[in-house]
Design an enzyme around this catalytic site. Structure first.
Site, mmCIF file in Angstrom:
data_model
loop_
_atom_site.group_PDB
_atom_site.id
_atom_site.type_symbol
_atom_site.label_atom_id
_atom_site.label_comp_id
_atom_site.label_asym_id
_atom_site.label_seq_id
_atom_site.Cartn_x
_atom_site.Cartn_y
_atom_site.Cartn_z
ATOM 1 N N LYS A 12 0.584 6.532 -43.688
ATOM 2 C CA LYS A 12 0.270 5.618 -42.587
ATOM 3 C C LYS A 12 0.124 6.344 -41.254
ATOM 4 C CE LYS A 12 1.914 1.465 -44.821
ATOM 5 N NZ LYS A 12 2.319 2.070 -46.126
HETATM 6 C C1 LIG Z 1 1.796 1.704 -47.293
HETATM 7 C C2 LIG Z 1 1.955 2.624 -48.442
HETATM 8 C C3 LIG Z 1 1.204 2.453 -49.613
HETATM 9 C C4 LIG Z 1 0.250 1.295 -49.820
HETATM 10 O O1 LIG Z 1 -0.853 1.356 -48.970
HETATM 11 P P1 LIG Z 1 -1.732 0.043 -48.725
HETATM 12 O O2 LIG Z 1 -2.725 0.446 -47.695
HETATM 13 O O3 LIG Z 1 -0.793 -1.010 -48.268
HETATM 14 O O4 LIG Z 1 -2.361 -0.278 -50.018
HETATM 15 C C5 LIG Z 1 1.375 3.373 -50.615
HETATM 16 N N1 LIG Z 1 2.249 4.402 -50.501
HETATM 17 C C6 LIG Z 1 2.981 4.591 -49.390
HETATM 18 C C7 LIG Z 1 3.936 5.734 -49.344
HETATM 19 C C8 LIG Z 1 2.852 3.727 -48.319
HETATM 20 O O5 LIG Z 1 3.589 3.920 -47.222
#
Ligand SMILES: *Cc1c(COP(=O)(O)O)cnc(C)c1O
Length: 473
Positions: free
Chosen positions: A115
């Site tokens: 993120k």
């Molecule tokens: C947020 C997250 C996901 C999922 O991503 P999305 O965009 O919500 O599908 C997968 N792995 C990690 C470590 C995350 O922080």
């Protein structure tokens, strides 16, 4: 040239600018903003981009959507390059090879999860837009987190002028490391709030706050949750990047991607990269036990079920907040049809598609589901046989590739977090664990600050107002 414009999936707002959709987050009709067109990237252009660094590539990709009328080119370069510079790798998202597949490591940012790619960028765009007159120069970012979003938002927004950042998390339900990553950021504009409730309760408070116009306008509310268009846009770059790196070695390959999925933001960026004309192969939606998306892509059933607690908590969702964007495209970009679908889904908790629509969805995406045992098996296998440690989310992506039988050098698996963030789960497969990165190890001894609130909309809104206005009221 003017930039791409945006409209709500539900038709209530049309022709907004990039600046407007970034500042607003969610549309006022509760829809999501989607681009009115997809700028195309020609094969000549793609070839010319092959020699670019990640940061320069990111500038070019984002400039397809954001022209001088929104952000002057030199400012855009500054924003994008500073966002990339927050990463510990020059390549920002390097690709490593393990177990016969390329693994795209998305966790070299400040909070060790993918993120950061989006939220470093969003923080810098917010700052620029506030500096140049949006919102009267003030923004209160209110977000809910089950773990990774909160810390990534906090690191993206800490110290930013004009911004207060209030992050709600379910008290006692995020991992100790995740909580510490948030609460050890002591900048005065950052406020972590432990809410007595679940993640869904936190998210409901955020949604309800956006649906209270008086409050929304009074505090200049903004969102960082994965529905912000800027996040999806920022993530498209690493699909371009991976496509170029794989085809460096395998010219002409149709590059597939396996994406550990929760709110569908990450894999949606891959879908949009394809819409821009990049000849990607299959996009694989990889879920844990919270498999609403897997059920959709295999059976056409988008049915809301209660949340199951898994070892990949950042993918524990019961509905996927970004999925509405894909459904909009599947509905032929018709807001009325999409609004009908969503209304039906909101009242019955079910949406069913079949026939040609299901076929179309299945031609856009493959899917697979990995439960806890499968996830742990993959972590163990990769550590023992390939000397590579996966986090539980990343292992779900690898398991999907294995289950679908497409283990090869053209199928990229997205590694969304560093395994050191999830020691309790990883240790069930690999014991003893290697030492965590120093930045994670030292969290335990750092000072921290947090507030607590009951699961009560009015109390949380009063908290936000107090942070925003202090005793000026
Ligand atoms: C947020 C997250 C996901 C999922 O991503 P999305 O965009 O919500 O599908 C997968 N792995 C990690 C470590 C995350 O922080």
């Amino acid at each position: 040239m003017t930039s791409v414009t945006y409209s709500s999936t539900r038709g209530g707002q049309k022709n907004l600018t990039f600046r407007e959709v970034v500042m607003q987050g969610l549309a006022h009709d509760r829809g999501l903003f989607v681009p009115d067109s997809f700028p195309q990237v020609s094969s000549e252009e793609l070839e010319a981009w092959r020699k670019l660094s990640y940061a320069d590539l990111a500038v070019n990709v984002i400039a397809k959507f954001v022209h001088d009328d929104q952000v002057p080119r030199d400012k855009l370069e500054d924003i994008v390059k500073r966002s990339c510079a927050a990463f510990r790798s020059d390549e920002v998202t390097p690709i490593v090879h393990a177990g016969g597949i390329p693994v795209l490591e998305l966790f070299h940012g400040p909070t060790f999860a993918f993120k950061d790619v989006a939220l470093q960028m969003l923080g810098n765009f917010f700052e620029y837009f506030l500096e140049t007159g949006s919102n009267g120069g003030r923004l209160a970012v209110l977000g809910a987190t089950s773990g990774d979003t909160g810390s990534a938002a906090i690191y993206g927004l800490r110290g930013k002028k004009g911004i207060d950042c209030i992050i709600l998390f379910p008290n006692g339900r995020v991992s100790p490391i995740q909580e510490r990553q948030m609460t050890t950021v002591l900048d005065s504009n950052i406020h972590c709030v432990a809410v007595e409730g679940t993640f869904d309760d936190c998210q409901d408070i955020v949604k309800a706050s956006f649906n209270t116009p008086a409050f929304r306008e009074k505090v200049h509310l903004g969102a960082v949750n994965s529905i912000n268009w800027c996040r999806v846009l920022a993530q498209t770059t690493y699909y371009f990047w991976s496509y170029l790196r794989i085809t460096d070695k395998h010219p002409g390959a149709a590059v597939n991607f396996s994406v550990p999925t929760g709110n569908f933001g990450d894999v949606l960026a891959g879908f949009y990269t394809k819409q821009m004309g990049v000849p990607l192969g299959k996009l694989i939606v990889a879920t844990n036990e919270n498999d609403i998306l897997h059920r959709f892509f295999t059976k056409g059933e988008y049915h809301r079920e209660p949340i199951a607690k898994s070892i990949s908590p950042s993918m524990d969702i019961c509905v996927s907040s970004n999925f509405e964007r894909y459904l909009f495209h599947l509905a032929g970009n018709q807001p009325d049809k999409l609004a009908d679908w969503m209304q039906g889904f909101e009242s019955t908790r079910k949406l069913d598609i079949s026939g040609d629509l299901l076929k179309q969805a299945q031609s856009d995406f493959l899917s697979a589901r990995a439960d806890t045992a499968m996830t742990l098996d993959v972590i163990k296998e990769f550590q023992e046989k390939h000397d590579y440690l996966l986090c539980p989310h990343s292992a779900v992506g690898v398991s999907a590739i294995q289950q679908l039988g497409i283990v090869n050098e053209q199928t990229v698996s997205l590694a969304t977090a560093h395994p050191g963030k999830f020691p309790a789960a990883v240790q069930r497969a690999v014991d003893p664990l290697p030492p965590p990165p120093e930045q994670l190890a030292k969290l335990e001894s750092m000072d921290c600050r947090r507030s607590e609130c009951p699961n009560d909309l009015k109390v949380v809104q009063a908290f936000v107002e107090e942070r925003v206005f202090g005793n000026k009221q």
